[in-house]
Design a protein around this motif. Structure first.
Motif, short mmCIF file in Angstrom:
data_model
loop_
_atom_site.label_atom_id
_atom_site.label_comp_id
_atom_site.label_asym_id
_atom_site.label_seq_id
_atom_site.Cartn_x
_atom_site.Cartn_y
_atom_site.Cartn_z
N HIS A 1 92.00 -8.56 1.39
CA HIS A 1 92.34 -7.34 0.67
C HIS A 1 93.72 -7.53 0.03
CE1 HIS A 1 88.95 -5.09 2.41
NE2 HIS A 1 89.22 -5.76 3.52
N THR B 1 91.84 -7.11 12.06
CA THR B 1 92.73 -7.02 10.91
C THR B 1 94.17 -6.93 11.37
OG1 THR B 1 93.12 -5.82 8.84
CG2 THR B 1 92.61 -4.51 10.80
N LYS B 2 95.10 -6.68 10.43
CA LYS B 2 96.53 -6.63 10.72
C LYS B 2 96.85 -5.51 11.70
CE LYS B 2 100.98 -6.30 8.35
NZ LYS B 2 101.66 -6.11 7.04
N SER C 1 96.09 -7.09 3.29
CA SER C 1 95.67 -7.46 4.63
C SER C 1 94.53 -8.47 4.56
CB SER C 1 95.22 -6.23 5.42
OG SER C 1 94.07 -5.65 4.83
N VAL C 2 94.31 -9.12 5.70
CA VAL C 2 93.21 -10.07 5.85
C VAL C 2 92.41 -9.67 7.07
CG1 VAL C 2 92.60 -12.47 6.29
CG2 VAL C 2 94.50 -11.95 4.77
N VAL C 3 91.10 -9.62 6.93
CA VAL C 3 90.22 -9.25 8.03
C VAL C 3 89.39 -10.47 8.44
CG1 VAL C 3 88.33 -7.77 8.80
CG2 VAL C 3 90.07 -6.87 7.26
N LYS D 1 85.68 -7.37 14.00
CA LYS D 1 86.38 -7.47 12.72
C LYS D 1 87.85 -7.16 12.99
CE LYS D 1 82.31 -5.82 10.20
NZ LYS D 1 81.75 -4.76 9.33
N GLU E 1 87.63 -3.32 18.44
CA GLU E 1 88.34 -3.50 17.17
C GLU E 1 89.53 -2.55 17.07
OE1 GLU E 1 84.41 -4.87 14.58
OE2 GLU E 1 85.36 -2.93 14.21
N LYS F 1 86.21 -11.67 10.35
CA LYS F 1 84.94 -11.26 10.94
C LYS F 1 84.48 -12.39 11.86
CE LYS F 1 83.27 -8.27 7.20
NZ LYS F 1 82.15 -7.98 6.28
N SER G 1 93.64 -3.37 16.99
CA SER G 1 94.48 -2.93 15.88
C SER G 1 95.76 -2.23 16.35
CB SER G 1 93.70 -1.98 14.96
OG SER G 1 93.47 -0.72 15.59
#
Length: 344
Positions: A289, A304-305, A292-294, A302, A330, A296, A334
Motif C-alpha cells: 500500500h 501489517t504495520k 504500509s506492507v501487508v 494477514k 491479526e 499474507k 497489530s
C-alpha cells in the motif's frame, strides 16, 4: 515452428479459421492438444448445472472414452509426439504444463501485489539496488499512484515481522492454534453420513427403476424422467460433500500451517538478516500500500504495520469484536508494538 509462427503463417496465407477470424497461438495449441483428431471421442467434457450454465468437467461427472469413434486425421503415435514437444516447449519457456502460468524466476516473483489496483509487481534493476514496481504505475502514474519499493526494504520488513512473531508467540500463536483445533474438530460427521446415505439410496432407486423398465412394468418416459431427477439430486449431494470436505481440509491446513509457524518461532531464531527459507515456508503474498506492507501468510494471517497498544485492551473484548480466530490473531498482532507490551 512455434504456435505463434504457425498462426502468423496461416493468417499470411489467408487461410480462415472455423469462424473466419484471425489465427492465434492458443487456437493452434488447442487444435494440437485435441485428442478427437485421433479418431477417439471423449464424451462429457462439459456439463450443465441446475441453472443451465455450462462448465468444464473437472471430475464432477464420469467421462467416457470411445476409441475409433470416427476416421482419424492423425495417428496416436504422431499425436503423442506432439504432446511431448508441447511439454518440452513449455518447460523451456518456464510455463507450468496445463496451467499456463509462468514459473517464478526470483524469490519475490508473483508474490508482490499492488494494494491499490491489484496488479502484480515487476522486478526492476536500478543503479545500486533492485526494486519492485506496480506494472500500471510503470506505464503511467495516473493509472496507479503506488510507487516502487526497494527489495531490501521488503526483506527488512519480513525480518521485523518474523521477529515480532517470535517474541509474541505465547500471546498470539498458541491461542490461535488452540482455537483452530476447536474449529477443525467441529461436527460435520453427521452431515456427511446423511449425504452419503442419500447418495446410496438414490443409486438403489436407480437400479430398481432400471429393473422395472427392463421388465416392462413402467413406461420408458417415466424411467428417463425419474432417473434424471435422481442423477440431479445425487450430483447436488456430491457437491455438498465436496464443500464439507473442502472446509475441513482448509481448517486442517490452517492448523498445520500455524503449528509449523509456531514451531519455527519456538526455536528463538530471531532474524538478523533476510533468510529465504522461512519466507518460502510461510509467506504466500505481499500486498504493498502507499504507507504500509501487508504479509499474507500461508496459515491465513494477514500481518501489517503495528500501531500503539491501547491501555484498555482485553482479550474478551477482541473476541466479541472478531468471531474468527484468524481475525483475532491479526488484531492482536497489530496492537503489539514491542516485547514490553506483553508483560503482565
Amino acid at each position: 515452428m512455434s504456435a505463434s509462427q504457425i498462426a502468423k503463417g496461416l493468417s499470411h496465407k489467408h487461410i480462415p479459421t472455423k469462424r473466419g477470424g484471425q489465427w492465434r497461438s492458443n487456437t493452434v495449441i488447442n487444435i494440437l492438444r485435441n485428442s478427437n483428431y485421433t479418431g477417439d471421442m471423449l464424451c462429457q467434457k462439459t456439463y450443465r448445472d441446475d441453472q443451465y450454465h455450462r462448465h468444464f468437467n473437472q471430475g464432477e461427472l464420469t467421462q467416457y472414452l470411445i476409441e475409433d469413434h470416427h476416421p482419424s486425421l492423425v495417428n496416436h503415435e504422431t499425436f503423442n509426439r506432439i504432446q511431448a514437444l508441447l511439454k518440452e516447449a513449455a518447460q523451456k519457456r518456464h510455463i507450468e504444463t496445463d496451467s499456463h502460468k509462468y514459473q517464478h524466476h526470483y524469490l519475490f516473483s508473483g508474490k508482490i501485489i499492488c494494494g491499490n489496483c491489484g496488479t502484480t509487481f515487476k522486478r526492476q534493476t536500478r543503479p545500486n539496488k533492485i526494486c519492485w514496481a506496480c506494472q500500471r504505475h510503470l506505464k503511467s502514474a495516473k493509472q496507479c499512484p503506488i510507487k516502487a519499493v526497494p527489495e531490501a526494504s521488503l526483506e527488512v520488513a519480513f525480518c521485523n515481522m518474523m521477529n515480532k512473531l517470535v517474541y509474541s508467540r505465547k500471546f498470539l500463536l498458541q491461542p490461535l492454534l488452540e482455537n483452530l483445533q476447536v474449529q477443525a474438530n467441529s461436527d460435520t460427521h453427521g452431515r456427511l453420513n446423511s449425504l452419503t446415505e442419500r447418495i446410496k439410496a438414490n443409486n438403489h432407486k436407480a437400479e430398481t427403476l432400471t429393473e422395472l423398465m427392463q421388465s416392462g412394468l413402467i413406461d420408458k418416459s417415466i424411467y428417463v424422467n425419474q432417473t434424471a431427477q435422481l442423477e440431479q439430486d445425487t450430483y447436488q449431494c456430491r457437491e455438498k460433500v465436496k464443500q464439507l470436505h473442502s472446509r475441513n481440509t482448509d481448517s486442517a491446513n490452517s492448523f498445520e500451517d500455524v503449528r509449523s509457524l509456531l514451531h519455527w518461532c519456538q526455536q528463538d531464531q530471531e532474524l538478523s538478516g533476510f533468510d529465504k527459507t522461512p519466507f518460502q515456508d510461510f509467506v504466500q503474498q505481499i500486498v504493498v500500500h502507499s504507507s504500509s506492507v501487508v504479509f499474507k501468510l500461508k496459515c491465513g494471517l494477514k500481518l501489517t504495520k503495528a500501531v500503539t497498544i491501547d491501555d484498555h485492551f482485553y482479550r474478551n473484548i477482541i473476541r466479541q469484536r472478531f468471531n474468527k480466530p484468524i481475525k483475532q490473531a491479526e488484531y492482536l498482532y497489530s496492537i503489539i508494538e514491542s516485547e514490553g507490551d506483553l508483560i503482565g
